[in-house]
Motif scaffolding. Structure first.
Motif, short mmCIF file in Angstrom:
data_model
loop_
_atom_site.label_atom_id
_atom_site.label_comp_id
_atom_site.label_asym_id
_atom_site.label_seq_id
_atom_site.Cartn_x
_atom_site.Cartn_y
_atom_site.Cartn_z
N GLN A 14 44.39 13.45 -60.72
CA GLN A 14 44.76 14.80 -60.27
C GLN A 14 45.11 14.79 -58.78
O GLN A 14 46.07 15.45 -58.35
CB GLN A 14 43.62 15.78 -60.53
CG GLN A 14 43.37 16.04 -62.00
CD GLN A 14 42.08 16.82 -62.24
OE1 GLN A 14 41.21 16.91 -61.37
NE2 GLN A 14 41.96 17.37 -63.44
N PHE A 15 44.35 14.03 -58.01
CA PHE A 15 44.61 13.92 -56.58
C PHE A 15 45.99 13.32 -56.33
O PHE A 15 46.78 13.85 -55.56
CB PHE A 15 43.51 13.04 -55.94
CG PHE A 15 43.57 12.98 -54.45
CD1 PHE A 15 42.88 13.90 -53.67
CD2 PHE A 15 44.29 11.98 -53.80
CE1 PHE A 15 42.92 13.83 -52.29
CE2 PHE A 15 44.34 11.91 -52.42
CZ PHE A 15 43.64 12.84 -51.66
N ARG A 16 46.29 12.22 -57.02
CA ARG A 16 47.60 11.57 -56.87
C ARG A 16 48.74 12.50 -57.29
O ARG A 16 49.83 12.45 -56.74
CB ARG A 16 47.68 10.30 -57.73
CG ARG A 16 47.06 9.11 -57.04
CD ARG A 16 47.33 7.86 -57.81
NE ARG A 16 48.77 7.62 -57.88
CZ ARG A 16 49.31 6.58 -58.45
NH1 ARG A 16 48.56 5.67 -59.04
NH2 ARG A 16 50.61 6.40 -58.47
N ASP A 17 48.48 13.36 -58.27
CA ASP A 17 49.51 14.28 -58.77
C ASP A 17 49.71 15.48 -57.84
O ASP A 17 50.57 16.32 -58.09
CB ASP A 17 49.15 14.77 -60.17
CG ASP A 17 49.27 13.66 -61.21
OD1 ASP A 17 49.95 12.65 -60.92
OD2 ASP A 17 48.67 13.80 -62.29
N GLN A 64 50.07 8.99 -52.94
CA GLN A 64 50.78 8.13 -53.89
C GLN A 64 50.38 6.66 -53.75
O GLN A 64 50.63 5.86 -54.65
CB GLN A 64 52.30 8.28 -53.71
CG GLN A 64 52.83 9.66 -54.06
CD GLN A 64 52.51 10.07 -55.50
OE1 GLN A 64 52.59 9.26 -56.41
NE2 GLN A 64 52.13 11.33 -55.68
N THR A 65 49.77 6.31 -52.61
CA THR A 65 49.35 4.91 -52.41
C THR A 65 48.01 4.61 -53.06
O THR A 65 47.61 3.45 -53.14
CB THR A 65 49.26 4.57 -50.90
OG1 THR A 65 48.22 5.35 -50.30
CG2 THR A 65 50.58 4.83 -50.20
N PHE A 66 47.30 5.64 -53.53
CA PHE A 66 46.01 5.40 -54.19
C PHE A 66 46.27 4.75 -55.54
O PHE A 66 47.01 5.26 -56.38
CB PHE A 66 45.25 6.71 -54.37
CG PHE A 66 44.01 6.55 -55.21
CD1 PHE A 66 42.98 5.71 -54.81
CD2 PHE A 66 43.88 7.21 -56.42
CE1 PHE A 66 41.84 5.54 -55.59
CE2 PHE A 66 42.75 7.06 -57.20
CZ PHE A 66 41.74 6.22 -56.78
N ASP A 67 45.66 3.58 -55.74
CA ASP A 67 45.83 2.83 -56.98
C ASP A 67 44.45 2.60 -57.60
O ASP A 67 43.68 1.76 -57.13
CB ASP A 67 46.51 1.49 -56.70
CG ASP A 67 46.77 0.69 -57.96
OD1 ASP A 67 46.40 1.15 -59.06
OD2 ASP A 67 47.36 -0.40 -57.84
#
Length: 196
Positions: A14-17, A64-67
């Motif tokens: 959800q955070f990445r979105d 977007q860099t969170f993987d």
């Protein structure tokens, strides 16, 4: 019973979105740990609070860099916080070096024209107040602190060429203003001037 790792994975997605509610949840869940790390690294509550805020802003902007395949959100946030704290420490050390350099500069010698200099500085201060901030700051350092261009660059962190441009433009703006106002630097009556 809910699986905590599944909830963490869902929060990460959800955070990445870009879900702002997920940002708030991430802050509520991990803000204390980020603050604790920043406090340990910086030893100053105010700086730690700033770094905590900067960490979450940077995380949100770079979400977007969170993987999740490379690790959990907490580890990712702590990595960002560590970098921000180190940046803060380096910045403080740089500011201290600049302040020490400026303090070590010799005091300008007082000349016989001290009263004239006081009047000149008052005239300049009034005109400087009308200039753009960057131009005003560089000219103040040159006039009031008698700093050289390289010293102004060190104090402000601006490149030497930018300092020279600000001073050149600032002086040109001052000349134009003085011509329009009918006076000039060092003048005691309209129409008289001293070379800049």
């Amino acid at each position: 019973m809910d699986d905590p790792s599944a909830r963490a994975d869902e929060l990460g997605e959800q955070f990445r979105d870009g879900d702002e509610h997920a940002l708030r949840m991430a802050y509520d869940r991990y803000g204390g740990a980020v603050f604790h790390l920043a406090t340990r690294l910086l030893g100053n509550r105010a700086d730690a609070e700033d770094v905590t805020q900067v960490t979450f802003v940077a995380a949100w902007q770079g979400r977007q860099t969170f993987d999740p395949d490379r690790g959990g959100m907490l580890g990712w946030l702590l990595g960002i916080a560590r970098r921000k704290a180190v940046d803060r420490l380096r910045s403080a050390a740089r500011e201290n070096r600049v302040a020490d350099t400026v303090r070590a500069l010799p005091e300008p010698a007082a000349g016989d024209d001290a009263p004239d200099r006081v009047v000149d500085r008052l005239v300049i201060a009034d005109e400087l107040a009308q200039l753009p901030t960057e131009q005003r700051r560089t000219l103040e350092l040159a006039f009031y602190d008698d700093l050289t261009h390289p010293q102004i660059s060190a104090v402000t962190g601006l490149p030497l060429g930018t300092v020279k441009s600000h001073i050149r433009r600032g002086m040109a703006n001052l000349r134009r203003r003085w011509e329009v106002d009918g006076g000039a630097f060092g003048s005691r009556s309209p129409g008289t001037s001293r070379a800049l």
